[in-house]
Design an enzyme around this catalytic site. Structure first.
Site, short mmCIF file in Angstrom:
data_model
loop_
_atom_site.label_atom_id
_atom_site.label_comp_id
_atom_site.label_asym_id
_atom_site.label_seq_id
_atom_site.Cartn_x
_atom_site.Cartn_y
_atom_site.Cartn_z
N HIS A 12 20.52 -13.22 34.07
CA HIS A 12 19.42 -12.64 34.85
C HIS A 12 18.13 -13.41 34.61
O HIS A 12 17.45 -13.85 35.56
CB HIS A 12 19.25 -11.17 34.48
CG HIS A 12 18.18 -10.46 35.25
ND1 HIS A 12 18.45 -9.61 36.30
CD2 HIS A 12 16.82 -10.48 35.13
CE1 HIS A 12 17.32 -9.14 36.79
NE2 HIS A 12 16.31 -9.65 36.09
N GLU A 13 17.77 -13.61 33.34
CA GLU A 13 16.52 -14.30 33.03
C GLU A 13 16.60 -15.78 33.38
O GLU A 13 15.61 -16.39 33.80
CB GLU A 13 16.17 -14.12 31.54
CG GLU A 13 15.97 -12.68 31.12
CD GLU A 13 14.89 -11.97 31.92
OE1 GLU A 13 13.96 -12.65 32.40
OE2 GLU A 13 14.99 -10.75 32.08
N THR B 285 -20.16 -1.89 26.98
CA THR B 285 -20.77 -1.17 25.87
C THR B 285 -21.32 -2.13 24.82
O THR B 285 -22.37 -1.88 24.21
CB THR B 285 -19.74 -0.21 25.24
OG1 THR B 285 -19.20 0.63 26.25
CG2 THR B 285 -20.39 0.65 24.17
N GLY C 70 -12.83 -3.24 28.92
CA GLY C 70 -12.67 -4.26 27.91
C GLY C 70 -13.46 -5.53 28.13
O GLY C 70 -13.32 -6.49 27.39
N PRO D 289 -14.29 -4.23 34.76
CA PRO D 289 -13.03 -3.68 34.27
C PRO D 289 -13.14 -3.25 32.81
O PRO D 289 -14.05 -3.67 32.09
CB PRO D 289 -12.04 -4.86 34.43
CG PRO D 289 -12.70 -5.81 35.37
CD PRO D 289 -14.17 -5.63 35.17
N HIS E 12 15.73 -16.09 37.05
CA HIS E 12 14.28 -16.08 37.27
C HIS E 12 13.67 -17.45 36.94
O HIS E 12 12.89 -18.01 37.73
CB HIS E 12 13.62 -15.03 36.36
CG HIS E 12 13.79 -13.62 36.82
ND1 HIS E 12 13.52 -13.21 38.11
CD2 HIS E 12 14.21 -12.51 36.15
CE1 HIS E 12 13.75 -11.91 38.21
NE2 HIS E 12 14.18 -11.46 37.04
#
Length: 637
Positions: free
Chosen positions: A416-417, A201, A197, A195, A420
C-alpha cells in the site's frame, strides 16, 4: 504557602479570642455552700456565723470554723440587720454590682457578631482566595510588573511586519508629540489575527516588555460568569482602571469569547454575552473619551466577530500574524535554540527548509522534542539526527513498535505505502517523497511522507490531479499485487473524494461544470456560522456534479493503475525493502527507482540500523508538508 500561613494566623487569632472570652465570663468561684435563709437565721441565733458581706439581695459569709456560705435575703427585710447586731456578727455592706451598657450590648450581640464574621470570612474564601466579598463585578485583569516581564521584541521572530505595526504604537506612547504635531492620533485598538500558534500572545507579552506604560492582561472568558450583569460591570471596571493609569495598554486574549456576532445565541435573544459586548463597544468608542487607553486583542476567529467591533474607531488596525517563511522559521529556531546546546553539524537553515507550514509553537515543540530525545541518550548536546527524529515524531506520531501485526498485514501495508510512493515519484511536478514507513505511528499502520520544495500558497490543477492519483496509489497496489481490497484505503478515498468535490464545487476546476461555485454556506448566526451548506442548484446539476467528482477520482485511479502496471518490478523491490527495513528515506527510494541495490549504500554508510529507516546523512531534511498514508488536503488560497 503564604496563603496557608495567612489562614493559620487567622484561625489562631480566633482561638485566642475564644480563650479570652471564656476566661472573662467564666471566672473560677471559691467553693461556697448554698444555705436556705431560714437556716441562715437559725445559725446566726446559735452564734455560728462570724461575719457576712451584704451586696443587694445576696449575702456571703464565714462560719466560726472558717467555712464559707452564701444565701439570698428577702427584699428589704427590716429584722435582718437587728438580728446580726444583737449577735455581734461583723457586717460588710457592698453596693450592688452594676453592668455598663456597653458590656451588656457586647454580651447580647457577641454571638451575632461572631457568626457575621465567620460568614464574611467564608465569602472571601469563595471569592478566590481572599478576594473582597461581593466583588463579582470587579475586573480580573492583571497588571503586569515591568521587572518580572522579561519578554521583548528580541524574543519574537518570523513576524517582522506585525512587529513594525506594534512598534509604532509603542513609539507613540513614548513620544506622542512625534505624531501629534502632524495631526496623527493614537490608534484606539489593534486586533491580532492569525492561526493558532503563530505568536499573537507572545507579541502582546513583548509589547508589555517594551512599553514603559502599565499593561493590563485579561482573557475574553474572564468577563462572563454565572451572575447576570457581571460581564458589563467588569468591562466598566477594566476601563476605569485603565483611565486611572493612562496612558496604558489593555490586552484581551481570545476576544471572540465575548465579541461574537450579536444574535448568535440560540433563539436570537439578548443574553449576558451580548450585554458584555455592548458595554465593550461603548467603552472603546462612546460618548466618554478614553484617550491614552489602547486596546490590543487577539483571536484566531475574526470571521465570527461583530462588525461593530471591527470598525475604525474601535479596532483601527487589523494585524495579521501568519505562518513564517523560510527565513522567519530560521529566525524562530535561533530564538528557541539559544538556550539549547547544539552540535556544530546542526544547520538551522536546513531544518527551516524542511519544516514548511510549521508555526512558531510547532518549531518550539520540535526543538523541545529534539532536546528530550538527546537527553534520553545521555548526550551533552543536541545533534542533527535528534532534530530529524523529533521531526518524524511531530509529523508522523510516535512509533508503536510494540503493536502486534501479522505478516499478512505487514505485507499489505508495505504494498500500500509502496504504491503511494511510486506514483508520487513517477508523476511530474509532485512533492518529493521524503520517507516511507510501515512502522505504526499514531493511528496509522504506515505512512508516506511528502514534503514540498517551497512554501505553497496556491495549487494548480495539474498538481491536484496528480494528488488524486497518489491517493489512489495505495488501493491500486493492493488490487494489482495482492488481488484484494482492504479498509486501509478508507481515509485515502475519503480525502480524494473531498478534494475532487472541492475542485468541482469551490475551485471551478471542472471543464464540464465551468468556473462556478455550487452550494453556499448557510451562515446561521444563531448556530455560530458555517454549520451547514445550502443547496442552490437543481437536481440535474447535482447529478452532473456527482459525475464530475467520480470522473476526477477515477481519472486519478486509472493514472495510478497505468504507473504501477508499467513499474511492477520497482514496486515489488520497494515493498520487499519496506518489509526488510520497515522505513525508507528519500535516497533509498531514489536508488530503488533507479534499479540500484540498497546494500552498496549501506556498506558506504551504516550509521543507522537497518530497521530504523533514519536518514543516513546528517541534515538530510526533506522540505514541505506531511500526508498520513498519502498527502495532506491543501487549503484553498
Amino acid at each position: 504557602m503564604n496563603q496557608f500561613y495567612k489562614n493559620l494566623a487567622l484561625w489562631l487569632v480566633i482561638l485566642l479570642i475564644f480563650v479570652a472570652l471564656f476566661n472573662a465570663f467564666n471566672k473560677p468561684l471559691t467553693a461556697q455552700s448554698e444555705v436556705v435563709f431560714s437556716d441562715f437565721l437559725l445559725q446566726v441565733e446559735d452564734g455560728q456565723v462570724k461575719e457576712v458581706m451584704i451586696q443587694g439581695d445576696y449575702i456571703t459569709g464565714k462560719y466560726l470554723d472558717g467555712r464559707e456560705f452564701q444565701t439570698v435575703t428577702p427584699p428589704k427585710d427590716p429584722d435582718l440587720i437587728r438580728i446580726l447586731r444583737e449577735k455581734k456578727v461583723r457586717m460588710v455592706v457592698v453596693p450592688p454590682e452594676q453592668t455598663s451598657w456597653y458590656m451588656s450590648l457586647l454580651v447580647s450581640w457577641l454571638p451575632m457578631i461572631f457568626l457575621l464574621g465567620i460568614w464574611i470570612f467564608f465569602m472571601r474564601q469563595m471569592q478566590g482566595g481572599g478576594g473582597k466579598a461581593l466583588s463579582f463585578g470587579k475586573s480580573k485583569a492583571k497588571l503586569l510588573n515591568e521587572d518580572k516581564n522579561k519578554t521583548t521584541f528580541k524574543d519574537v521572530a518570523g513576524v517582522d511586519e506585525a512587529k513594525e505595526e506594534l512598534h509604532e504604537i509603542i513609539e507613540f506612547l513614548r513620544e506622542p508629540q512625534k505624531f501629534s504635531k502632524l495631526g496623527g492620533k493614537i490608534p484606539k485598538g489593534v486586533l491580532l489575527v492569525g492561526p493558532p500558534g503563530t505568536g499573537k500572545t507572545l507579541l502582546a507579552r513583548a509589547i508589555s516588555g517594551e512599553a514603559n506604560v502599565p499593561f493590563f492582561s485579561i482573557s475574553g472568558s474572564d468577563f462572563v460568569e454565572m451572575f447576570v450583569g457581571v460581564g458589563a460591570s467588569r468591562v466598566r471596571d477594566l476601563f476605569e482602571q485603565g483611565k486611572k493609569n493612562s496612558p496604558c495598554i489593555i490586552f484581551i486574549d481570545e476576544i471572540d469569547a465575548v465579541g461574537r456576532h450579536r444574535g448568535a445565541g440560540l433563539g436570537g435573544g439578548h443574553d449576558e454575552r451580548e450585554q458584555t459586548l455592548n458595554q465593550l463597544l461603548v467603552e472603546m468608542d462612546g460618548f466618554e473619551n478614553n484617550e491614552g487607553v489602547i486596546m490590543i486583542a487577539a483571536t484566531n476567529r475574526p470571521d465570527v466577530l461583530d462588525p461593530a467591533l471591527l470598525r475604525p474607531g474601535r479596532f483601527d488596525r487589523e494585524v495579521t500574524v501568519g505562518l513564517a517563511d523560510v527565513k522567519g522559521r530560521e529566525a524562530i529556531l535561533k530564538v528557541h535554540t539559544s538556550t539549547v546546546p547544539i552540535d556544530e553539524d546542526v544547520v538551522l537553515k536546513t531544518i527551516a527548509r524542511g519544516t514548511p507550514g510549521f508555526t512558531g509553537a510547532d518549531l518550539a515543540n520540535l526543538v523541545n522534542e529534539a532536546a528530550l530525545l538527546a537527553a534520553r541518550k545521555d548526550s551533552k548536546s543536541v545533534g542533527m539526527q535528534d532534530f530529524e527524529d523529533a521531526k518524524d515524531k511531530v509529523l508522523m506520531g510516535v512509533e508503536r513498535r510494540s503493536m502486534v501485526i501479522s505478516e499478512d498485514e505487514r505485507k499489505t501495508t508495505a504494498y500500500h505505502e509502496a504504491g503511494h510512493a511510486l506514483v508520487a515519484v513517477k508523476l511530474p511536478g509532485t512533492d518529493p517523497v521524503h520517507k516511507v514507513t510501515i512502522i505504526p505511528r499514531g493511528r496509522a499502520l504506515g505512512l508516506t511522507l511528502q514534503l514540498p520544495v517551497d512554501d505553497q500558497h496556491t495549487y494548480h490543477r495539474t498538481y491536484l490531479y496528480n494528488r488524486l492519483a497518489i491517493m489512489m496509489g495505495g488501493r491500486v497496489a493492493e488490487e494489482i499485487f495482492l488481488g484484494q481490497m482492504t479498509t486501509g484505503a478508507g481515509n485515502d478515498i475519503e480525502r480524494a473524494t473531498e478534494m475532487a468535490r472541492k475542485m468541482v464545487c469551490e475551485w471551478g476546476m471542472s471543464e464540464e461544470m465551468g468556473p462556478l461555485t455550487y452550494g453556499t454556506k448557510d451562515e446561521q448566526v444563531f448556530l455560530g456560522k458555517d454549520i451547514s451548506s445550502q443547496k442552490n442548484f437543481s437536481d440535474q446539476t447535482a447529478k452532473l456534479i456527482d459525475q464530475e467528482v467520480k470522473a476526477l477520482v477515477m481519472g486519478g485511479y486509472n493514472t495510478a493503475v497505468d504507473i504501477l502496471k508499467n513499474n511492477r518490478e520497482i514496486l515489488e523491490n520497494m515493498a520487499k525493502a519496506l518489509l526488510d527495513q520497515e522505513t525508507l528515506n528519500a535516497d533509498e527510494i531514489a536508488r530503488i527507482c533507479a534499479g540500484k541495490p540498497l546494500q552498496e549504500e549501506k556498506n558506504e554508510d551504516d550509521s543507522a540500523p537497518p530497521h530504523s529507516g533514519e536518514d543516513k546523512k546528517p541534515g538530510s531534511f526533506g522540505e514541505g508538508l506531511i500526508g498520513g498514508g498519502g498527502l495532506p488536503d491543501p487549503s484553498p488560497a
